[in-house]
Scaffold this motif. Structure first.
Motif, short mmCIF file in Angstrom:
data_model
loop_
_atom_site.label_atom_id
_atom_site.label_comp_id
_atom_site.label_asym_id
_atom_site.label_seq_id
_atom_site.Cartn_x
_atom_site.Cartn_y
_atom_site.Cartn_z
N ILE A 52 0.84 -1.20 0.00
CA ILE A 52 0.00 0.00 0.00
C ILE A 52 0.88 1.25 0.00
CG2 ILE A 52 -1.65 1.34 1.37
CD1 ILE A 52 -2.82 -1.45 2.28
N ILE A 53 1.92 1.25 0.81
CA ILE A 53 2.83 2.40 0.86
C ILE A 53 3.54 2.59 -0.48
CG2 ILE A 53 4.97 3.30 1.90
CD1 ILE A 53 3.98 1.94 4.55
N ASP A 54 4.13 1.51 -0.98
CA ASP A 54 4.92 1.59 -2.22
C ASP A 54 4.07 1.96 -3.43
OD1 ASP A 54 7.12 0.86 -0.71
OD2 ASP A 54 7.09 -1.24 -1.34
N ARG A 55 2.90 1.38 -3.52
CA ARG A 55 2.10 1.60 -4.72
C ARG A 55 1.16 2.80 -4.59
NH1 ARG A 55 -0.57 -3.59 -6.62
NH2 ARG A 55 -1.20 -2.20 -8.30
N HIS A 56 0.40 2.89 -3.49
CA HIS A 56 -0.57 3.99 -3.37
C HIS A 56 0.10 5.30 -2.96
CE1 HIS A 56 -4.88 5.30 -2.59
NE2 HIS A 56 -4.14 6.34 -2.28
#
Length: 108
Positions: free
Chosen positions: A92-96
């Motif tokens: 979630i951190i890396d992509r969103h």
């Protein structure tokens, strides 16, 4: 202050609600939500993404989606996610948060 621009690019809320009793609804707090929130906060800080104009990781009380949980919601987009472990939080951190992509497999 510019009212057209949010204070944070992403404001992330982790439900930490914990219900008591054997017949109560599920609750995010009993599914490792506090550890997940702390992991996200630490990781965002390590990546230098925290602070005004960037990302804020917050604790929240009941977000009323516990049956789908544990849950996290990201504003101003209003994107709701569930997760199982820290690798889901990292995704979630890396992509969103970093790339601006919705993580469809975790979206609720």
């Amino acid at each position: 202050m510019n009212d057209d621009k949010p204070f944070y690019k992403h404001h992330v809320f982790f439900c930490l609600n914990e219900r008591e009793g054997k017949d109560c609804r599920p609750s995010c707090g009993k599914s490792g939500a506090e550890a997940a929130q702390q992991h996200a906060k630490k990781r965002v800080k390590e990546l230098g993404l925290n602070g005004p104009g960037q990302v804020r990781i917050n604790k929240a009380g009941c977000l009323d989606r516990c049956e789908e949980g544990p849950v996290v919601v990201i504003y101003p987009q209003g994107t709701w996610y569930t997760y199982v472990d820290n690798s889901d939080i990292d995704e979630i951190i890396d992509r969103h948060l970093v790339k601006g992509e919705v993580v469809e497999r975790l979206k609720i």
